[in-house]
Design an enzyme around this catalytic site. Structure first.
Site, PDB file in Angstrom:
ATOM      1  N   ASP A  65       4.197   3.867   1.552  1.00  0.00           N
ATOM      2  CA  ASP A  65       5.539   3.605   2.053  1.00  0.00           C
ATOM      3  C   ASP A  65       6.444   4.809   1.866  1.00  0.00           C
ATOM      4  OD1 ASP A  65       4.761   1.025   2.667  1.00  0.00           O
ATOM      5  OD2 ASP A  65       5.471   0.202   0.759  1.00  0.00           O
ATOM      6  N   TYR A 123      -3.458   3.265  -8.618  1.00  0.00           N
ATOM      7  CA  TYR A 123      -2.034   3.586  -8.542  1.00  0.00           C
ATOM      8  C   TYR A 123      -1.457   3.655  -9.949  1.00  0.00           C
ATOM      9  CZ  TYR A 123      -1.728   2.526  -3.500  1.00  0.00           C
ATOM     10  OH  TYR A 123      -1.865   2.532  -2.138  1.00  0.00           O
TER      11      TYR A 123
END
Length: 266
Positions: A65, A123
């Protein structure tokens, strides 16, 4: 054969290249090409075109994003001629801005796909837990004042491990796909050498829209004493709703650290 004919033949003989990239996502609208701003995909495609002399489509492992960073993003591209692997990063970095770097390149077979061959991703969400935020690291970490109970956060993080229904951890407006996801590991630690920095690591096969940022926000709530591990476990049964989980943490704290493959090592 004419030069024109030779050019067509060379163009048709594509070579698939995997690219390992690192980028500061602050000034990108995300990985995927969009009409409303500068994307990682478009920037890479423009660099590849300058080096190889023609447009080549980039395919990424993940559509990070806007504002999300990467230390180990993987993409692939079909190029018209071969350049030694060790020289590809040098050529591309010479025409890229300094917030996007190609770390490595590798020739792959034609059936390799950066997205579909991926076996999972790692992540890390970074939280500055101190009285004041960091000026130097402000672009890559979120700021949460007050004392966070890291041990409670780490214990609660174990609730995410395994296969669960993550409906309560998906942002509204995300793709209408199955909410069932498998997390291989989730843990919370204070960074070595920097006790004010909390790192939330999430390793999974695939993720929903804003899922890691919502997981991080939920664990921050646990650290603040606003939620418990038992409440997280109830949310993962499929009966939980988004408003019952924690807030969506800012994009800037999230970094894609690593992508896993069976057929690719750097």
């Amino acid at each position: 054969m004419s030069e024109e004919g030779e050019g067509r033949t060379a163009a048709e003989k594509n070579i698939r290249i995997a690219l390992l990239t690192e980028y500061d996502g602050t000034d990108f609208v995300g990985f995927q090409r969009q009409d409303n701003g500068r994307s990682v995909q478009q920037t890479l495609e423009e660099a590849v075109e300058k080096v190889y002399g023609r447009f080549c489509r980039i395919y990424g492992c993940s559509r990070t994003d806007s504002g999300v960073h990467a230390r180990g993003h993987v993409s692939h591209v079909d190029v018209p001629f071969s350049i030694p692997e060790e020289k590809i990063p040098l050529a591309l970095n010479a025409v890229l801005d300094d917030d996007l770097v190609v770390l490595a390149a590798k020739e792959m077979t034609g059936d390799f796909h950066a997205r579909f061959n991926s076996k999972g991703k790692r992540y890390c969400y970074r939280v500055r837990n101190a009285k004041v935020p960091s000026a130097i690291d402000r672009r890559t970490e979120a700021f949460v004042p007050g004392i966070l109970d890291v041990e409670a956060m780490d214990d609660a993080a174990k609730a995410f491990i395994g296969t669960h229904d993550f409906s309560a951890f998906r942002a509204q407006g995300g793709p209408d796909i199955t909410p069932v996801r498998t997390m291989k590991d989730v843990y919370v630690r204070r960074a070595e050498g920097d006790p004010d920095l909390i790192e939330i690591t999430v390793i999974g096969e695939s993720f929903l829209y804003n899922m890691v940022r919502i997981m991080a926000g939920t664990l921050v709530y646990v650290g603040q004493g606003k939620m418990t591990k038992t409440e997280i476990e109830k949310l993962l049964t499929g009966e939980g709703v988004r408003k019952e989980a924690g807030k969506t943490m800012p994009a800037k704290g999230l970094t894609l650290e690593e992508v896993f493959y069976d057929d690719l090592t750097w």
